[in-house]
Structures are given as C-alpha cells and as structure tokens.
Design a protein around this motif. Structure first.
Motif, PDB file in Angstrom:
ATOM      1  N   MET A   1      53.832  12.107  15.410  1.00 32.57           N
ATOM      2  CA  MET A   1      54.870  11.980  14.405  1.00 32.57           C
ATOM      3  C   MET A   1      54.361  11.091  13.279  1.00 32.57           C
ATOM      4  N   SER A   2      54.832  11.343  12.137  1.00 29.81           N
ATOM      5  CA  SER A   2      54.448  10.551  10.978  1.00 29.81           C
ATOM      6  C   SER A   2      54.994   9.131  11.085  1.00 29.81           C
ATOM      7  N   GLY A   3      54.292   8.191  10.482  1.00 26.48           N
ATOM      8  CA  GLY A   3      54.751   6.812  10.464  1.00 26.48           C
ATOM      9  C   GLY A   3      55.608   6.497   9.252  1.00 26.48           C
ATOM     10  N   GLN A   4      55.826   7.481   8.397  1.00 30.77           N
ATOM     11  CA  GLN A   4      56.662   7.225   7.230  1.00 30.77           C
ATOM     12  C   GLN A   4      58.075   6.872   7.676  1.00 30.77           C
ATOM     13  N   GLY A   5      58.688   5.960   6.946  1.00 32.84           N
ATOM     14  CA  GLY A   5      60.001   5.445   7.305  1.00 32.84           C
ATOM     15  C   GLY A   5      61.038   6.509   7.596  1.00 32.84           C
ATOM     16  N   ARG A   6      61.040   7.566   6.839  1.00 27.68           N
ATOM     17  CA  ARG A   6      62.063   8.594   7.023  1.00 27.68           C
ATOM     18  C   ARG A   6      61.913   9.369   8.328  1.00 27.68           C
ATOM     19  N   TYR A   7      60.754   9.270   8.973  1.00 27.62           N
ATOM     20  CA  TYR A   7      60.526   9.983  10.229  1.00 27.62           C
ATOM     21  C   TYR A   7      60.621   9.094  11.465  1.00 27.62           C
ATOM     22  N   ARG A   8      60.636   7.796  11.287  1.00 25.52           N
ATOM     23  CA  ARG A   8      60.590   6.882  12.429  1.00 25.52           C
ATOM     24  C   ARG A   8      61.772   7.042  13.373  1.00 25.52           C
ATOM     25  N   ASN A   9      62.930   7.392  12.837  1.00 28.80           N
ATOM     26  CA  ASN A   9      64.088   7.565  13.713  1.00 28.80           C
ATOM     27  C   ASN A   9      63.934   8.772  14.639  1.00 28.80           C
ATOM     28  N   LEU A  10      62.992   9.641  14.353  1.00 25.26           N
ATOM     29  CA  LEU A  10      62.737  10.796  15.224  1.00 25.26           C
ATOM     30  C   LEU A  10      61.860  10.441  16.427  1.00 25.26           C
ATOM     31  N   TRP A  11      61.135   9.341  16.341  1.00 24.72           N
ATOM     32  CA  TRP A  11      60.201   8.967  17.400  1.00 24.72           C
ATOM     33  C   TRP A  11      60.866   8.925  18.767  1.00 24.72           C
ATOM     34  N   GLU A  12      62.030   8.283  18.835  1.00 23.45           N
ATOM     35  CA  GLU A  12      62.635   8.037  20.148  1.00 23.45           C
ATOM     36  C   GLU A  12      63.032   9.308  20.882  1.00 23.45           C
ATOM     37  N   HIS A  13      63.114  10.434  20.190  1.00 24.74           N
ATOM     38  CA  HIS A  13      63.418  11.698  20.861  1.00 24.74           C
ATOM     39  C   HIS A  13      62.283  12.127  21.797  1.00 24.74           C
ATOM     40  N   TYR A  14      61.118  11.538  21.642  1.00 31.05           N
ATOM     41  CA  TYR A  14      59.948  11.912  22.441  1.00 31.05           C
ATOM     42  C   TYR A  14      59.606  10.880  23.517  1.00 31.05           C
ATOM     43  N   TYR A  15      60.291   9.768  23.553  1.00 28.52           N
ATOM     44  CA  TYR A  15      59.930   8.671  24.445  1.00 28.52           C
ATOM     45  C   TYR A  15      60.083   9.017  25.922  1.00 28.52           C
ATOM     46  N   LYS A  16      61.174   9.649  26.306  1.00 29.59           N
ATOM     47  CA  LYS A  16      61.437   9.909  27.728  1.00 29.59           C
ATOM     48  C   LYS A  16      60.377  10.804  28.367  1.00 29.59           C
ATOM     49  N   GLU A  17      59.957  11.820  27.665  1.00 29.87           N
ATOM     50  CA  GLU A  17      59.034  12.807  28.224  1.00 29.87           C
ATOM     51  C   GLU A  17      57.562  12.514  27.910  1.00 29.87           C
ATOM     52  N   GLY A  18      57.317  11.576  27.026  1.00 27.05           N
ATOM     53  CA  GLY A  18      55.944  11.291  26.615  1.00 27.05           C
ATOM     54  C   GLY A  18      55.115  10.706  27.751  1.00 27.05           C
ATOM     55  N   GLN A  19      53.861  11.111  27.824  1.00 23.22           N
ATOM     56  CA  GLN A  19      52.947  10.611  28.840  1.00 23.22           C
ATOM     57  C   GLN A  19      52.006   9.558  28.288  1.00 23.22           C
TER      58      GLN A  19
END
Length: 117
Positions: A1-19
């Motif tokens: 995911m991009s580190g740009q501010g507008r995308y950071r809120n999307l990061w947490e959608h991947y936390y549970k399943e991320g390895q």
C-alpha cells in the motif's frame, strides 16, 4: 500500500490476514523521517498487529540519492532496536536498480517459513 496520507487509513484492512509487513522508507527525505516513525508506531500499536509475532522488513530506499541516510541511521531514527517482540530486518535499497531487494525478500521468506513451521 502507498504511504501517502490519503491511503494510510486503508492499511488496517490488511492487518488481520497479513503474514508480514514491508515498510519502505525514503532514505533521502530526512524531513519525513519523523512522519515515518509516527506511522510505524501507530502500525505497531494497532490491536491486529501488536500481539502478533509478524516479521517486518524495512527497505531503506533511494540509496542512490546523494546525501541519503544510511540504513544504520534510518534504523536509529526509527528506533528499530526497540522492536523486541517481532523479527525485523533493514536493507539498504535502490528500487530503480533492484539493489538490495532480493536480500530483503529472501530474509522475509525465511521468516514466514519459520513462523508456519
């Protein structure tokens, strides 16, 4: 995911399943190092990450840029030595030339294999 501010809120959608986590730092942008540290701290304290032994690969990117910080300096500024409950590794990289990327990916693959066994 991009580190740009507008995308950071999307990061947490991947936390549970991320390895694993790959965290890319612009080593040539000294001013944004504080922002990178804040984002890293937020990430590490998220409930879906905090208590997991998930490996973190740091790419200290843009090593080809004049006056870029070394991976050691980036590690110090991000206080990576304080990460005691997760395996982590930092690689100096130049993504445009592909330098340092394979080392990081190899390390990450080994970590993921270790966790799964």
């Amino acid at each position: 995911m991009s580190g740009q501010g507008r995308y950071r809120n999307l990061w947490e959608h991947y936390y549970k399943e991320g390895q694993a986590i790959i965290f890319v730092i612009d080593s040539a942008d000294k001013l944004r190092m504080v922002v990178a540290k804040e984002e890293l701290d937020t990430l590490l304290n998220h409930p879906d990450i905090k208590h997991r032994r998930i490996p973190i690969l740091f790419f200290a990117n843009k090593m080809d840029v004049r006056d870029a910080l070394s991976s050691v300096k980036v590690s110090q500024l991000l206080c990576l030595e304080n990460i005691k409950d997760k395996p982590w590794h930092i690689c100096a990289t130049d993504a445009l030339k592909g330098e340092g990327l394979q080392e990081g990916v190899d390390w990450l693959q080994d970590q993921i294999k270790t966790i799964k066994t």
